[in-house]
Structure formats: structure tokens, C-alpha cells
Design a protein around this motif. Structure first.
Motif, PDB file in Angstrom:
ATOM      1  N   THR A 183       0.835  -1.207   0.000  1.00 17.43           N
ATOM      2  CA  THR A 183       0.000   0.000   0.000  1.00 17.43           C
ATOM      3  C   THR A 183       0.865   1.251   0.000  1.00 17.43           C
ATOM      4  O   THR A 183       0.570   2.226  -0.711  1.00 17.43           O
ATOM      5  CB  THR A 183      -0.932  -0.004   1.228  1.00 17.43           C
ATOM      6  N   ARG A 184       1.968   1.233   0.764  1.00 11.09           N
ATOM      7  CA  ARG A 184       2.867   2.395   0.774  1.00 11.09           C
ATOM      8  C   ARG A 184       3.538   2.574  -0.583  1.00 11.09           C
ATOM      9  O   ARG A 184       3.698   3.710  -1.071  1.00 11.09           O
ATOM     10  CB  ARG A 184       3.914   2.230   1.882  1.00 11.09           C
ATOM     11  N   LEU A 185       3.927   1.472  -1.213  1.00 11.78           N
ATOM     12  CA  LEU A 185       4.522   1.575  -2.549  1.00 11.78           C
ATOM     13  C   LEU A 185       3.530   2.142  -3.563  1.00 11.78           C
ATOM     14  O   LEU A 185       3.888   2.930  -4.443  1.00 11.78           O
ATOM     15  CB  LEU A 185       5.012   0.199  -3.006  1.00 11.78           C
ATOM     16  N   LEU A 186       2.264   1.719  -3.441  1.00 10.51           N
ATOM     17  CA  LEU A 186       1.239   2.199  -4.368  1.00 10.51           C
ATOM     18  C   LEU A 186       1.012   3.698  -4.219  1.00 10.51           C
ATOM     19  O   LEU A 186       0.761   4.404  -5.209  1.00 10.51           O
ATOM     20  CB  LEU A 186      -0.062   1.435  -4.143  1.00 10.51           C
ATOM     21  N   LYS A 187       1.093   4.200  -3.000  1.00 12.97           N
ATOM     22  CA  LYS A 187       0.946   5.643  -2.791  1.00 12.97           C
ATOM     23  C   LYS A 187       2.057   6.403  -3.497  1.00 12.97           C
ATOM     24  O   LYS A 187       1.844   7.503  -4.018  1.00 12.97           O
ATOM     25  CB  LYS A 187       0.955   5.954  -1.297  1.00 12.97           C
ATOM     26  N   HIS A 188       3.246   5.790  -3.535  1.00 11.36           N
ATOM     27  CA  HIS A 188       4.370   6.426  -4.213  1.00 11.36           C
ATOM     28  C   HIS A 188       4.255   6.297  -5.730  1.00 11.36           C
ATOM     29  O   HIS A 188       4.471   7.256  -6.472  1.00 11.36           O
ATOM     30  CB  HIS A 188       5.680   5.800  -3.734  1.00 11.36           C
ATOM     31  N   ASP A 189       3.887   5.087  -6.222  1.00 17.69           N
ATOM     32  CA  ASP A 189       3.884   4.822  -7.665  1.00 17.69           C
ATOM     33  C   ASP A 189       2.672   5.404  -8.379  1.00 17.69           C
ATOM     34  O   ASP A 189       2.747   5.724  -9.571  1.00 17.69           O
ATOM     35  CB  ASP A 189       3.922   3.314  -7.908  1.00 17.69           C
ATOM     36  N   LYS A 190       1.543   5.469  -7.694  1.00 18.51           N
ATOM     37  CA  LYS A 190       0.293   6.011  -8.231  1.00 18.51           C
ATOM     38  C   LYS A 190      -0.114   5.398  -9.579  1.00 18.51           C
ATOM     39  O   LYS A 190      -0.293   6.106 -10.584  1.00 18.51           O
ATOM     40  CB  LYS A 190       0.401   7.530  -8.371  1.00 18.51           C
ATOM     41  N   PRO A 191      -0.260   4.077  -9.642  1.00 18.40           N
ATOM     42  CA  PRO A 191      -0.772   3.480 -10.886  1.00 18.40           C
ATOM     43  C   PRO A 191      -2.227   3.875 -11.093  1.00 18.40           C
ATOM     44  O   PRO A 191      -2.918   4.301 -10.156  1.00 18.40           O
ATOM     45  CB  PRO A 191      -0.635   1.974 -10.637  1.00 18.40           C
ATOM     46  N   ASP A 192      -2.703   3.748 -12.314  1.00 19.35           N
ATOM     47  CA  ASP A 192      -4.103   4.058 -12.609  1.00 19.35           C
ATOM     48  C   ASP A 192      -5.037   2.979 -12.081  1.00 19.35           C
ATOM     49  O   ASP A 192      -6.186   3.259 -11.730  1.00 19.35           O
ATOM     50  CB  ASP A 192      -4.296   4.189 -14.126  1.00 19.35           C
ATOM     51  N   CYS A 193      -4.528   1.744 -12.057  1.00 17.38           N
ATOM     52  CA  CYS A 193      -5.373   0.604 -11.712  1.00 17.38           C
ATOM     53  C   CYS A 193      -4.521  -0.425 -10.990  1.00 17.38           C
ATOM     54  O   CYS A 193      -3.317  -0.530 -11.243  1.00 17.38           O
ATOM     55  CB  CYS A 193      -5.973   0.011 -12.997  1.00 17.38           C
ATOM     56  N   PHE A 194      -5.143  -1.168 -10.071  1.00 20.52           N
ATOM     57  CA  PHE A 194      -4.446  -2.277  -9.418  1.00 20.52           C
ATOM     58  C   PHE A 194      -5.270  -3.533  -9.602  1.00 20.52           C
ATOM     59  O   PHE A 194      -6.475  -3.566  -9.325  1.00 20.52           O
ATOM     60  CB  PHE A 194      -4.237  -2.018  -7.927  1.00 20.52           C
ATOM     61  N   TRP A 195      -4.601  -4.609 -10.071  1.00 21.37           N
ATOM     62  CA  TRP A 195      -5.269  -5.885 -10.344  1.00 21.37           C
ATOM     63  C   TRP A 195      -4.833  -6.920  -9.323  1.00 21.37           C
ATOM     64  O   TRP A 195      -3.644  -7.173  -9.145  1.00 21.37           O
ATOM     65  CB  TRP A 195      -4.914  -6.347 -11.762  1.00 21.37           C
ATOM     66  N   GLY A 196      -5.814  -7.506  -8.647  1.00 22.00           N
ATOM     67  CA  GLY A 196      -5.554  -8.589  -7.718  1.00 22.00           C
ATOM     68  C   GLY A 196      -5.985  -9.910  -8.329  1.00 22.00           C
ATOM     69  O   GLY A 196      -7.172 -10.247  -8.269  1.00 22.00           O
ATOM     70  N   PRO A 197      -5.074 -10.685  -8.929  1.00 19.04           N
ATOM     71  CA  PRO A 197      -5.453 -11.945  -9.591  1.00 19.04           C
ATOM     72  C   PRO A 197      -5.615 -13.112  -8.624  1.00 19.04           C
ATOM     73  O   PRO A 197      -5.966 -14.208  -9.042  1.00 19.04           O
ATOM     74  CB  PRO A 197      -4.277 -12.188 -10.541  1.00 19.04           C
ATOM     75  N   SER A 198      -5.371 -12.869  -7.319  1.00 17.94           N
ATOM     76  CA  SER A 198      -5.320 -13.955  -6.339  1.00 17.94           C
ATOM     77  C   SER A 198      -6.335 -13.791  -5.209  1.00 17.94           C
ATOM     78  O   SER A 198      -6.075 -14.185  -4.078  1.00 17.94           O
ATOM     79  CB  SER A 198      -3.913 -14.063  -5.742  1.00 17.94           C
ATOM     80  N   HIS A 199      -7.479 -13.156  -5.516  1.00 21.65           N
ATOM     81  CA  HIS A 199      -8.592 -13.019  -4.559  1.00 21.65           C
ATOM     82  C   HIS A 199      -8.464 -11.854  -3.593  1.00 21.65           C
ATOM     83  O   HIS A 199      -9.380 -11.633  -2.794  1.00 21.65           O
ATOM     84  CB  HIS A 199      -8.788 -14.299  -3.734  1.00 21.65           C
ATOM     85  N   PHE A 200      -7.345 -11.098  -3.635  1.00 20.73           N
ATOM     86  CA  PHE A 200      -7.172 -10.037  -2.652  1.00 20.73           C
ATOM     87  C   PHE A 200      -6.777  -8.717  -3.315  1.00 20.73           C
ATOM     88  O   PHE A 200      -6.044  -8.703  -4.308  1.00 20.73           O
ATOM     89  CB  PHE A 200      -6.090 -10.401  -1.630  1.00 20.73           C
ATOM     90  N   LEU A 201      -7.264  -7.633  -2.716  1.00 15.95           N
ATOM     91  CA  LEU A 201      -6.811  -6.289  -3.037  1.00 15.95           C
ATOM     92  C   LEU A 201      -6.274  -5.641  -1.767  1.00 15.95           C
ATOM     93  O   LEU A 201      -6.714  -5.996  -0.664  1.00 15.95           O
ATOM     94  CB  LEU A 201      -7.966  -5.426  -3.559  1.00 15.95           C
ATOM     95  N   PRO A 202      -5.348  -4.678  -1.885  1.00 17.81           N
ATOM     96  CA  PRO A 202      -5.015  -3.867  -0.712  1.00 17.81           C
ATOM     97  C   PRO A 202      -6.277  -3.106  -0.288  1.00 17.81           C
ATOM     98  O   PRO A 202      -6.886  -2.402  -1.105  1.00 17.81           O
ATOM     99  CB  PRO A 202      -3.937  -2.918  -1.226  1.00 17.81           C
TER     100      PRO A 202
END
Length: 369
Positions: A76-95
Motif C-alpha cells: 500500500t505504501r509503494l502504491l501511494k508512491h507509484d500512483k498506478p491508474d489501476c491495481f489488479w488482484g489476480p489472487s482473490h485479494f486487493l489492498p
């Protein structure tokens, strides 16, 4: 567009979800924009880094945290830094704390954690209890691999049908008929002889191996069984049935096999039997069919949806039903030829290119809910 992906399933030797994720990434459409990028997030370095037509960037740690907990914290901290447009959880989980502005897309392969929680390892059951339903709520779009899983989400968990898109899996192109000498050489190297029935899948309760072992014990001694699958949850209890029935000399347990050896096993088998009581998709059905091998499968969950009229089915609660079908398929060459030809036609209806294209469309367009 920048797409973040939970790549935790690529940290180990590829099975199940790992195969799914790697194949989707490898087949993502070539018609891309120059600034498209895939960011792969994982708690530890990846064992498998897929090739891709898209630029890939690894965002991995050497964390001691289990992968799912890492996803909820460090990722989650990395995502705040990277700011992707979309996040895909292929394994049943999202942050669960996806930063504002990042769309969440979730792939659900099955609802085993809800229907059969005791068939899972304790850790897997725990993380699903903590994060699965919340991930469903957080997702802006949900992908299921079968209509069966979609129906399960709607009926069992109350997910709105309009949020779900069905995108089936496919057999990899490596699964195809092989020349007989090549098959025999590989089988010989694995210590496998002629005329065997093949079962593919992790040795765990949901796969219903005890029923298959009991059926084998009722069949003539010429029936031999090969099991290609790693040892999973409660495998000792399951394999104890082999000893109890005194059929050790008729069962070959191969554990995890390479994909090249798996192709040879499919091609050399008299037929493949899939006795599972529940599958979200059942990829071995298509893999066997693509190799020209007849399929005998349970008549429940997604298996008839995948196999259609190209497979033979039995009642997974009845040893008698399985014994009858195993004998019928072994003795009826006409039936096996029908299954072989119809199966190859059916397998060609599915492709990873189609799957990846549909997944990419959803990643690009998933609306915020």
C-alpha cells in the motif's frame, strides 16, 4: 496507463493462479500505447518473471511478512508512491487501503474459502476470512473465470451481478499432441509404463482423491493410476487411503512435474479423470483435451461448463458411478475417439490471447463504484 499487479503467485513454482497470472501477462495485447507499464508487486523476488509485450517493472522486497499481509501494508505504501491508474488482484485479494484514484480489479477463481473452508490450509483460510469479502467490496470490477463462480458470488455472497465479468481461462499452446516416441521417452524417464489413467491436481481434500482410490481398488489389476500434483493440505490423510486399500503397486505419485513432462503425461494417458467436488474452472480439462486425451470429470461445479459435450461425467459422491464410467471409457474405443476429437475442437474455443484481451479491456475501463 500504469497497471499495478499483485504478483505474489509468481514467487513460487507455477501452479494454479501462478499459471493464470503468467499467461495473462504474456498474452496482453500488442496494440499498446508507449506509456503503458505493468508494475509487479511482491513481498519477495519472483521465481518466474513472465515475458510481456508491455514494459514490466518489478516492485519487490525481501520482506519476512507473509505475502497477503505484505500486500495490506508495504504494498500500500509503494502504491501511494507509484500512483498506478489501476491495481489488479489476480489472487482473490486487493489492498484494502488502495489510495484514492486507483481503481481496483479483482479476479475470483472460486469460492472454496466460503464453501469448503476446512479443505484449505489454516493460513489460507485465515487470510481469506480476513480479506476476501472486504476485497470484493473494495473492487471496482470483478473478473470470474467461469459462469459457475459468478453464480456463486451472486447467490452466496450477494455480489451485484453487473459488477462481474466472466473471462475464462485457456490451455497453453504447449499442450498439444506429441509424437509417440517423444512421449514414450519422457514417460520412461519418469518411470511410467503403458496404459494408465491420469489425475492432475494438488493432493488436497477438495480434489476428492479418496473416491478415486476406492474406485481403482474395485477395478481389475490392469488399471493403473498416475497422480501428478504436489502434496497439499492434509495430503497424508488422503494418501493413507492408498495404503489402506493395498493399491500402492497400482498408483504412481509424481508430485510436481514440469510442464513439458505434464504434456507427455496427458498425451500418454488412456484418459484423464478429474474427481473434484468443486472447481472454479478446472484447467486440466482443457489441457487434456488440447493434447487429444479423453476426459472423465465430476458432473458438478464448473466442470461441465468447461468440458461441454466433449467429456464424460460421473457423480463425485458415488464410487459406483465412477467405477462404471472408468470401465466404460477404458473399454469403448469409439467413445474415446469421440472424446478425443470433440475435446480438441472444444479446447480451440479458448485462448489466452482472448483472455488477456478481455482482462486488459476491464483494467482499462473499470469504473469506480
Amino acid at each position: 496507463m500504469r497497471i499495478g499487479v499483485d504478483a505474489g503467485a509468481l514467487r513460487h513454482r507455477l501452479t494454479g493462479i501462478g499459471w493464470y497470472l503468467s499467461r495473462v501477462i504474456e498474452h496482453l495485447p500488442a496494440e499498446i500505447k508507449q506509456d503503458d507499464e505493468i508494475l509487479l508487486y511482491a513481498s519477495r523476488p519472483l521465481t518466474t518473471v513472465p515475458t510481456s509485450r508491455l514494459p514490466l517493472r518489478l516492485r519487490t522486497d525481501r520482506s519476512r511478512l507473509p505475502g497477503t499481509f505484505w500486500l495490506q501494508t508495504r504494498a500500500t505504501r509503494l502504491l501511494k508512491h507509484d500512483k498506478p491508474d489501476c491495481f489488479w488482484g489476480p489472487s482473490h485479494f486487493l489492498p484494502l487501503s488502495l489510495p484514492v484514484g486507483i481503481r481496483g480489479v479483482l479476479t475470483v477463481h472460486d469460492i472454496v474459502p466460503v464453501l469448503y473452508p476446512r479443505s484449505m490450509a489454516r493460513y489460507n483460510a485465515l487470510v481469506h476470512r480476513l480479506y476476501f469479502r472486504k476485497s470484493l467490496t473494495r473492487a471496482d470490477a470483478i473478473i470470474t473465470v467461469s459462469e459457475q463462480t459468478k453464480r456463486d458470488l451472486v447467490a452466496r455472497l450477494g455480489v451485484t451481478e453487473a459488477r462481474i465479468t466472466v473471462v475464462p481461462e485457456a490451455a497453453d499452446p504447449i499442450f498439444q499432441p506429441l509424437p509417440l516416441p517423444q512421449v514414450q521417452n519422457r514417460l520412461s524417464a519418469m518411470g511410467i509404463g503403458d496404459e494408465y489413467v491420469l489425475a492432475v491436481g494438488t493432493i488436497e481434500p477438495r480434489k476428492n482423491y479418496p473416491l478415486l482410490f476406492r474406485a481403482l481398488a474395485r477395478l481389475p489389476a490392469r488399471f493403473k493410476l498416475v497422480v501428478a500434483g504436489k502434496k497439499g493440505w492434509r495430503y497424508r490423510h488422503i494418501l493413507s487411503e492408498v495404503h489402506r486399500l493395498n493399491i500402492e503397486h497400482r498408483v504412481s505419485l509424481l508430485d510436481y512435474v514440469t510442464v513439458e513432462n505434464l504434456v507427455a503425461l496427458y498425451c500418454g494417458a488412456l484418459y484423464v479423470v478429474i474427481p473434484s467436488v468443486y472447481e472454479g474452472f478446472g484447467l486440466p480439462v482443457l489441457e487434456a483435451m488440447a493434447c487429444g486425451t479423453p476426459v472423465l470429470a465430476s458432473n458438478c461445479s464448473s466442470l461441465p461448463e468447461v468440458g461441454g459435450d466433449a467429456a464424460v461425467y460421473f457423480d463425485p459422491t458415488s464410487v459406483e458411478s465412477l467405477v462404471q464410467r472408468m470401465v466404460e471409457l477404458a473399454e469403448n474405443r469409439v467413445l474415446r475417439n469421440h472424446c478425443r476429437e470433440a475435446g480438441m475442437r472444444r479446447a480451440r474455443l479458448f485462448s489466452w490471447d482472448k483472455t488477456a484481451e478481455k482482462v486488459m479491456d476491464i483494467l482499462r475501463s473499470s469504473p469506480r463504484t
